[in-house]
Design a protein around this motif. Structure first.
Motif, PDB file in Angstrom:
ATOM      1  N   UNK A  36       0.836  -1.205   0.000  1.00 30.28           N
ATOM      2  CA  UNK A  36       0.000   0.000   0.000  1.00 30.28           C
ATOM      3  C   UNK A  36       0.864   1.247   0.000  1.00 30.28           C
ATOM      4  N   UNK A  37       1.911   1.248   0.833  1.00 26.12           N
ATOM      5  CA  UNK A  37       2.808   2.407   0.890  1.00 26.12           C
ATOM      6  C   UNK A  37       3.472   2.662  -0.466  1.00 26.12           C
ATOM      7  N   UNK A  38       3.893   1.582  -1.125  1.00 26.96           N
ATOM      8  CA  UNK A  38       4.576   1.734  -2.414  1.00 26.96           C
ATOM      9  C   UNK A  38       3.644   2.347  -3.455  1.00 26.96           C
ATOM     10  N   UNK A  39       2.390   1.873  -3.517  1.00 29.94           N
ATOM     11  CA  UNK A  39       1.435   2.436  -4.475  1.00 29.94           C
ATOM     12  C   UNK A  39       1.098   3.875  -4.112  1.00 29.94           C
ATOM     13  N   UNK A  40       0.974   4.148  -2.816  1.00 26.94           N
ATOM     14  CA  UNK A  40       0.674   5.513  -2.378  1.00 26.94           C
ATOM     15  C   UNK A  40       1.790   6.471  -2.786  1.00 26.94           C
ATOM     16  N   UNK A  41       3.025   6.019  -2.647  1.00 25.44           N
ATOM     17  CA  UNK A  41       4.157   6.873  -3.042  1.00 25.44           C
ATOM     18  C   UNK A  41       4.109   7.173  -4.529  1.00 25.44           C
ATOM     19  N   UNK A  42       3.745   6.169  -5.331  1.00 25.83           N
ATOM     20  CA  UNK A  42       3.646   6.385  -6.773  1.00 25.83           C
ATOM     21  C   UNK A  42       2.557   7.394  -7.116  1.00 25.83           C
TER      22      UNK A  42
END
Length: 346
Positions: A36-42
């Motif tokens: 979730x964090x990785x997609x949010x950063x994108x």
């Protein structure tokens, strides 16, 4: 909406207003949050705020963070940890209020232990579930664990025969973290080989006599004699120094984060899951933290780095230095030996 961890990566576009990550499996919980964090950063969520429902917690802090304008980024993540998964009537009312004023620049991630069936029928849960995604992180069993194991084997690009996979299944069903760590080690030992059950059996037979994990556990628990004994066995059996350094660096990095949090008067509650420390191992880290200061841990890291540098630059496996390093996990030995440089020629 309920989405299981193995489906989560395919359900993150577009991101929902909130995500509920609850469960007792540390590996699944942390991996789900990382996705979730990785997609949010994108998608431009650069700032992360972490709140924990503990003594002194105010639900108004959550409201303030929801409504506040960020000083550093236009979009922010609010991670709320509910250690008991019980927001109470006040928390439930706050959740209902927040969901009635959607904020596209805020992503709410709520995490905690496994939810009972009646909790998923509560008003607070239904309020959040209607606007977000519920990720139940229960340890897979049977065929589900077999599918998970196959996925991790493919992730590490390992080639295992059917009987080798069956052996891993029998050894690690119910413990995803231990399975994942063993696959990491297997990748170091046999990255380009086809591994069958005989090879795997020999490998685990060795590990029953000596183990990098047993070594680091002895270090954490200040069992000097045991640590030196295991280290001598590792050397006698020809275990590569990079594998030992991998284990030592991993534990020291964990200790550094825990010690830093304690020195900043922060709760360790949120770090246990993040660092993938399950309940049975918490006592090991607590024992080490009761003995070792930040300076001690930094000295240990510097010593391990010196051993690694000697290995990479000179091709020398410094077993004497590693023995010295294991002694430094004891503050008394640290006071007497820490001045000795580990990067001297031996």
């Amino acid at each position: 909406m309920r989405v299981y961890p193995d489906q989560l990566s395919r359900q993150l576009k577009p991101l929902q207003q909130c995500y509920l990550v609850f469960g007792d499996d540390p590996w699944l919980c942390e991996t789900s949050r990382e996705l979730i964090f990785a997609q949010a950063k994108r998608e431009g969520f650069e700032e992360k705020i972490q709140l924990t429902q503990e003594a002194g917690f105010s639900w108004n802090d959550l409201v303030d963070q929801w409504q506040a304008m960020s000083l550093f980024a236009s979009r922010r993540i609010i991670e709320l940890i509910l250690p008991q998964a019980k927001p109470g009537s006040e928390g439930g009312a706050i959740f209902q209020s927040l969901m009635q004023m959607p904020n596209p620049d805020v992503l709410l991630i709520i995490s905690g232990p496994k939810l009972a069936a009646e909790q998923t029928k509560s008003k607070w849960f239904k309020t959040l579930d209607a606007q977000g995604v519920y990720v139940p992180c229960a340890t897979p069993e049977g065929n589900q664990f077999q599918r998970w194991l196959d996925e991790r084997i493919n992730h590490f690009k390992l080639t295992l025969t059917r009987d080798a996979k069956e052996m891993l299944f029998g050894l690690y069903e119910g413990n995803l973290l231990a399975a994942d760590q063993s696959l990491q080690l297997l990748q170091l030992l046999s990255p380009n080989e086809r591994v069958d059950s005989n090879q795997l059996s020999a490998y685990f037979e060795d590990q029953s006599r000596f183990s990098v994990f047993q070594l680091t556990d002895a270090m954490l628990n200040n069992q000097q004699d045991k640590a030196l004994h295991i280290l001598s066995q590792l050397k006698a059996e020809g275990v590569a120094m990079p594998i030992i350094l991998w284990g030592v660096f991993k534990e020291l990095a964990t200790l550094l984060q825990l010690r830093t949090a304690l020195d900043n008067n922060e709760s360790l509650q949120s770090l246990w899951g993040k660092l993938r420390i399950w309940d049975k191992r918490k006592s090991l880290y607590q024992a080490a933290l009761n003995r070792l200061s930040l300076t001690h841990i930094e000295t240990l890291l510097a010593g391990a780095s010196a051993i690694e540098l000697k290995l990479k630059q000179q091709g020398i496996e410094d077993w004497t230095g590693m023995s010295h390093l294991s002694l430094l996990f004891d503050p008394k030995a640290h006071a007497q030996l820490a001045h000795i440089q580990l990067n001297e020629e031996r």
